[in-house]
Write a protein that holds these residues in place. Structure first.
Motif, PDB file in Angstrom:
ATOM      1  N   GLU A  35      28.638 -33.863-152.144  1.00 44.85           N
ATOM      2  CA  GLU A  35      28.090 -34.457-150.919  1.00 44.85           C
ATOM      3  C   GLU A  35      26.751 -33.823-150.548  1.00 44.85           C
ATOM      4  O   GLU A  35      26.431 -33.643-149.375  1.00 44.85           O
ATOM      5  CB  GLU A  35      29.073 -34.326-149.757  1.00 44.85           C
ATOM      6  N   GLY A  36      25.971 -33.464-151.550  1.00 41.78           N
ATOM      7  CA  GLY A  36      24.665 -32.889-151.299  1.00 41.78           C
ATOM      8  C   GLY A  36      24.687 -31.426-150.897  1.00 41.78           C
ATOM      9  O   GLY A  36      23.656 -30.881-150.505  1.00 41.78           O
ATOM     10  N   ASP A 363      24.612 -37.084-148.471  1.00 41.75           N
ATOM     11  CA  ASP A 363      23.951 -36.184-149.424  1.00 41.75           C
ATOM     12  C   ASP A 363      22.572 -35.699-148.973  1.00 41.75           C
ATOM     13  O   ASP A 363      22.230 -34.538-149.162  1.00 41.75           O
ATOM     14  CB  ASP A 363      23.826 -36.863-150.792  1.00 41.75           C
TER      15      ASP A 363
END
Length: 437
Positions: A35-36, A363
């Motif tokens: 998720e970044g 992200d």
């Protein structure tokens, strides 16, 4: 330091171990992302980031604070605020909560109360708040109708110098562009802006001679080496298209300076083909757009006794997808344009994610209050984490997005030059002498 979720080492060289970083705000270091978010050890030495290392690999002999996967962000950038208006709500509320009510309330308060001492006291209070929350760079718009322009810019320059080691400050002259044809006023205003190293701003409307006014604005900015930051289309009226005119004017005049526009609310009400044509022009003209989701949702589509149908925000995703530089910001704080707020970029980010649907995925969402506004404001040295940068960081106990976005993160630690700061917020009672409620 105030109470927080961990204690920082007092040594000159130490490690922030097992940190979770938003990858979009990190330069020169890569790791597997979810998720970044990436994991890293941050080595701090002499107040700067000496190294970014894979989590768990920092030298074991160094003093260490284990974040236990808690997040570490760069300090924030708040690129559209109104420090001169802040904290007047108690003495000049907006009883209708709408845009016209805000204009009237601010006008009457400015005429009655905005002395140098009054503006300075409220600016100082706002900056103390922003600093405690972790902000490093602020751009403020200053109401600049005569004689206020000279009062507020003088105060701003003094405050900017006093705060230069804590918060970097930029100022934009805010005035209705119908005043641009007043030659004596506009000449004096430009002299003030140049003297105080500010930016040329303004509020646009759909005048019949809008193009001529914009051409004068761009020529003046070019002649004086000024960048431009405008309030644009802060309305739900789909017929208002000044954003398109601004993009055309920048291209027509071959203006090479930076141009930023804020609000652009009416864009979201226009037909898809009309909106797309404007967005394409904005991208071509390389104009940056800042959305002010909390204030816009507060003011726009407000009618007594009627539930609002629209969120009031611009086409943020479409602008970003077209390559337009985009960010979000606080806008007004406890004044007739927005009765709430605390110049807390975490609150702005959290609400922007919800209002603008910047999740699924998250992200790259962290960019909107870090590297994106820093780049737009011409400070690529801020808003990111990188080796060699000053260790200006905000540390959170939250490890994942769901944790970060579900609480206000009141236990955060703000680091400046590798040291934790005192995060105690100023007391609203400090404003009692000027609020006079």
């Amino acid at each position: 330091m105030t109470s927080s979720f961990l204690s920082l080492p007092t040594a000159d060289r130490f490690v922030l171990a097992n940190a979770t970083l938003p990858a979009v705000a990190v330069d020169g270091f890569a790791a597997p992302a979810k998720e970044g978010l990436i994991a890293a050890d941050i080595v701090v030495s002499g107040g700067r980031i000496e190294a970014l290392l894979p989590a768990g690999t920092a030298p074991a002999d160094l003093p260490s604070a284990d974040l236990q996967r808690g997040m570490a962000w760069p300090c924030f950038v708040d690129m559209h605020t109104h420090l001169d208006k802040g904290h007047i709500w108690e003495r000049r509320p907006n009883p209708t909560g709408d845009f016209m009510g805000a204009l009237d309330a601010v006008r009457s308060d400015r005429e009655a109360n905005w002395s140098a001492a009054d503006v300075r006291a409220r600016m100082e209070f706002s900056l103390k708040t922003a600093y405690a929350h972790g902000t490093h760079l602020i751009r403020t718009h200053l109401d600049s109708l005569a004689p206020q322009h000279r009062i507020s810019f003088e105060v701003f320059s003094e405050v900017r110098d006093a705060w230069k080691d804590r918060i970097a400050l930029q100022a934009v002259a805010l005035f209705p562009l119908d005043a641009i044809t007043d030659e004596a006023f506009f000449k004096d205003l430009v002299e003030v802006i140049v003297a105080h190293k500010g930016l040329l701003g303004g509020v646009t409307q759909m005048w019949p001679d809008l193009d001529a006014r914009l051409d004068l604005l761009f020529r003046t900015a070019a002649d004086n080496g000024l960048d431009i930051d405008l309030h644009v289309d802060e309305t739900q009226d789909k017929q208002v298209l000044t954003l398109k005119s601004i993009a055309e004017a920048k291209l027509r005049n071959g203006f090479e300076g930076a141009v930023t526009v804020g609000h652009c609310c009416s864009l979201a009400r226009q037909d898809e083909d009309v909106a797309k044509a404007t967005i394409d022009l904005v991208a071509e003209a390389k104009i940056a757009v800042v959305s002010l989701p909390m204030c816009n949702m507060y003011l726009q589509d407000r009618t007594p006794g009627r539930t609002p149908r629209y969120r009031g925000v611009t086409l943020f995703k479409e602008l970003a997808a077209a390559g337009v530089a985009t960010a979000v910001s606080s806008d007004n704080t406890r004044d007739p344009f927005y009765a709430y707020g605390d110049l807390d970029a975490v609150e702005v980010f959290r609400e922007a994610v919800r209002i603008l649907h910047l999740d699924h995925p998250l992200d790259e969402a962290a960019r909107i209050v870090t590297r994106s506004p820093a780049d737009i404001l011409g400070r690529p040295d801020l808003g990111r984490i990188a080796v060699g940068q000053t260790a200006d960081l905000v540390l959170f106990s939250a490890r994942r997005w769901s944790e970060f976005l579900s609480r206000p993160q009141a236990d955060r630690i703000v680091m400046r030059n590798g040291k934790g700061i005192d995060r105690r917020l100023p007391d609203y009672r400090d404003l009692d002498p000027i609020v006079k409620d």
